[in-house]
Design a protein around this motif. Structure first.
Motif, mmCIF file in Angstrom:
data_model
loop_
_atom_site.group_PDB
_atom_site.id
_atom_site.type_symbol
_atom_site.label_atom_id
_atom_site.label_comp_id
_atom_site.label_asym_id
_atom_site.label_seq_id
_atom_site.Cartn_x
_atom_site.Cartn_y
_atom_site.Cartn_z
ATOM 1 N N ARG B 126 0.842 -1.214 0.000
ATOM 2 C CA ARG B 126 0.000 0.000 0.000
ATOM 3 C C ARG B 126 0.873 1.259 0.000
ATOM 4 O O ARG B 126 0.425 2.324 -0.370
ATOM 5 C CB ARG B 126 -0.933 -0.022 1.216
ATOM 6 C CG ARG B 126 -2.098 -1.002 1.031
ATOM 7 C CD ARG B 126 -3.019 -1.013 2.211
ATOM 8 N NE ARG B 126 -2.314 -1.397 3.432
ATOM 9 C CZ ARG B 126 -2.904 -1.499 4.622
ATOM 10 N NH1 ARG B 126 -4.173 -1.234 4.753
ATOM 11 N NH2 ARG B 126 -2.210 -1.857 5.687
ATOM 12 N N THR B 127 2.149 1.067 0.400
ATOM 13 C CA THR B 127 3.115 2.182 0.342
ATOM 14 C C THR B 127 3.168 2.738 -1.085
ATOM 15 O O THR B 127 3.248 3.952 -1.298
ATOM 16 C CB THR B 127 4.532 1.668 0.720
ATOM 17 O OG1 THR B 127 4.445 1.035 1.963
ATOM 18 C CG2 THR B 127 5.553 2.776 0.750
ATOM 19 N N VAL B 130 0.338 5.023 -1.880
ATOM 20 C CA VAL B 130 0.584 6.346 -1.284
ATOM 21 C C VAL B 130 1.611 7.094 -2.143
ATOM 22 O O VAL B 130 1.457 8.284 -2.436
ATOM 23 C CB VAL B 130 1.087 6.210 0.177
ATOM 24 C CG1 VAL B 130 1.463 7.564 0.749
ATOM 25 C CG2 VAL B 130 0.027 5.536 1.029
ATOM 26 N N VAL B 134 0.526 10.468 -3.644
ATOM 27 C CA VAL B 134 1.013 11.608 -2.843
ATOM 28 C C VAL B 134 2.314 12.156 -3.437
ATOM 29 O O VAL B 134 2.396 13.328 -3.826
ATOM 30 C CB VAL B 134 1.215 11.224 -1.354
ATOM 31 C CG1 VAL B 134 1.821 12.389 -0.584
ATOM 32 C CG2 VAL B 134 -0.106 10.821 -0.723
ATOM 33 N N GLY B 163 -4.737 10.983 -2.687
ATOM 34 C CA GLY B 163 -3.642 10.503 -1.844
ATOM 35 C C GLY B 163 -3.952 10.677 -0.369
ATOM 36 O O GLY B 163 -3.698 9.780 0.444
ATOM 37 N N THR B 166 -6.399 8.139 0.705
ATOM 38 C CA THR B 166 -5.721 6.835 0.818
ATOM 39 C C THR B 166 -4.948 6.739 2.140
ATOM 40 O O THR B 166 -5.044 5.742 2.852
ATOM 41 C CB THR B 166 -4.758 6.625 -0.372
ATOM 42 O OG1 THR B 166 -5.499 6.830 -1.575
ATOM 43 C CG2 THR B 166 -4.152 5.239 -0.387
ATOM 44 N N VAL B 167 -4.194 7.802 2.459
ATOM 45 C CA VAL B 167 -3.409 7.806 3.709
ATOM 46 C C VAL B 167 -4.339 7.703 4.914
ATOM 47 O O VAL B 167 -4.077 6.934 5.853
ATOM 48 C CB VAL B 167 -2.529 9.085 3.800
ATOM 49 C CG1 VAL B 167 -1.857 9.186 5.164
ATOM 50 C CG2 VAL B 167 -1.472 9.086 2.713
ATOM 51 N N CYS B 168 -5.454 8.454 4.881
ATOM 52 C CA CYS B 168 -6.406 8.421 5.997
ATOM 53 C C CYS B 168 -6.987 7.014 6.159
ATOM 54 O O CYS B 168 -7.144 6.531 7.289
ATOM 55 C CB CYS B 168 -7.543 9.422 5.758
ATOM 56 S SG CYS B 168 -7.007 11.127 5.947
ATOM 57 N N ILE B 170 -5.578 4.180 5.275
ATOM 58 C CA ILE B 170 -4.537 3.279 5.805
ATOM 59 C C ILE B 170 -4.351 3.530 7.307
ATOM 60 O O ILE B 170 -4.322 2.594 8.103
ATOM 61 C CB ILE B 170 -3.214 3.450 5.014
ATOM 62 C CG1 ILE B 170 -3.414 2.959 3.574
ATOM 63 C CG2 ILE B 170 -2.072 2.682 5.689
ATOM 64 C CD1 ILE B 170 -2.284 3.309 2.626
#
Lengths: 94, 208
Positions: B126-127, B130, B134, B163, B166-168, B170
């Motif tokens: 999943r990195t 991001v 991002v 992005g 997505t971060v939120c 994760i």
């Protein structure tokens, strides 16, 4: 009053140096177009500036075509700045 | 222009004239952006379809196609673009370095994910999502600011919004389910690369 650098005090060489002072690099076709010069004359003047160490001219290939990319050197940049300083004196701009 | 002696006033005129001529702004072309946009969208759509139909996560390895195709095509296209315009300005140099940094980051992140997968048996791919939404988006936003191109700024902002979501997800441990995440990912890349790429190409053609 100091004398203007004879290597830069010429129409085409000064034009080439003025362009190269403003961009990171420019190829032969671009310089020819912007200075509205002939290929032969431009080639001779680029050789003179290269020999003086004011610019570098790197020959490469893009596909099968040759491409000469010119860049100003630190020595060239200093010579141009000095030329402009002397020019200011001549034109009483300071 | 010929090789002849000039007066001091003519010298000044040459200098100012050449400075003015180099100030003509080239927007460049959007072909590299379009290539990445279409390749990413095509690969994402393929992965989405394969995951949806087979439920086999092994299809995620298809994501590597993106890096392989883009990684090979980008330097070739960049060299052609440089030759076409014949000049590289300071802003071109800055943006080129920004994208080089993004490329190096992509390689390092991929190697880290592979190491985690095969050494620690931990899945952290999943990195890369991001990274795509991002880091890439931020680079595009920065490029847009440097070259003063609104479509790149807008495209970068669209990608960055996806992005942040997505971060939120994760961080909040919300599953990135394919039925909503993949369409969002594809839409983000359309807005981030395909639309700005076409806009830049249109502007470039109008300039010629």
């Amino acid at each position: 009053m100091k004398e203007l650098n004879p290597l830069l005090h010429s129409q085409l060489r000064l034009a080439v140096m003025s362009i190269l002072m403003n961009v990171e690099e420019a190829d032969f076709v671009y310089l020819k177009e912007k200075t509205e010069s002939t290929a032969g004359n431009l080639s001779v003047q680029i050789d003179k500036l290269t020999t003086a160490g004011y610019i570098t001219a790197e020959k490469g290939f893009v596909g099968k075509k040759t491409r000469t990319v010119c860049r100003i050197t630190e020595q060239g940049r200093a010579a141009f700045e000095q030329y402009v300083e002397v020019l200011k004196d001549y034109l009483n701009l300071q | 222009m010929e090789e002849k002696r000039i007066t001091e006033r003519e010298s000044l005129e040459i200098i100012t004239s050449m400075i003015a001529r180099t100030k003509e702004r080239y927007v460049g072309d959007g072909n590299i952006l379009l290539m990445w946009g279409y390749v990413t969208v095509a690969v994402a759509a393929l992965v989405w379809v394969m995951l949806f139909t087979t439920r086999n996560p092994a299809w995620n390895w298809l994501w590597f196609l993106n890096g392989i195709i883009g990684g090979i095509a980008t330097p070739i296209m960049a060299r052609r673009q440089e030759a076409r315009f014949g000049v590289k300005s300071y802003s071109d140099k800055v943006t080129s370095h920004i994208w080089s940094a993004v490329g190096v980051t992509a390689v390092v992140a991929t190697l880290c994910c592979l190491a985690f997968q095969f050494v620690l048996h931990a899945c952290c791919w999943r990195t890369m999502l991001v990274f795509a939404l991002v880091v890439v988006a931020f680079a595009e936003l920065a490029q847009g600011i440097v070259v003063k191109e609104a479509s790149l700024v807008a495209g970068g902002a669209i990608g960055l919004c996806a992005g942040i979501i997505t971060v939120c997800c994760i961080a909040g441990e919300v599953p990135l389910a394919i039925n909503w995440f993949m369409p969002m990912f594809i839409a983000a890349f359309v807005g981030m690369m395909i639309i700005p790429g076409h806009i830049i190409n249109h502007k470039s053609k109008s300039q010629q």
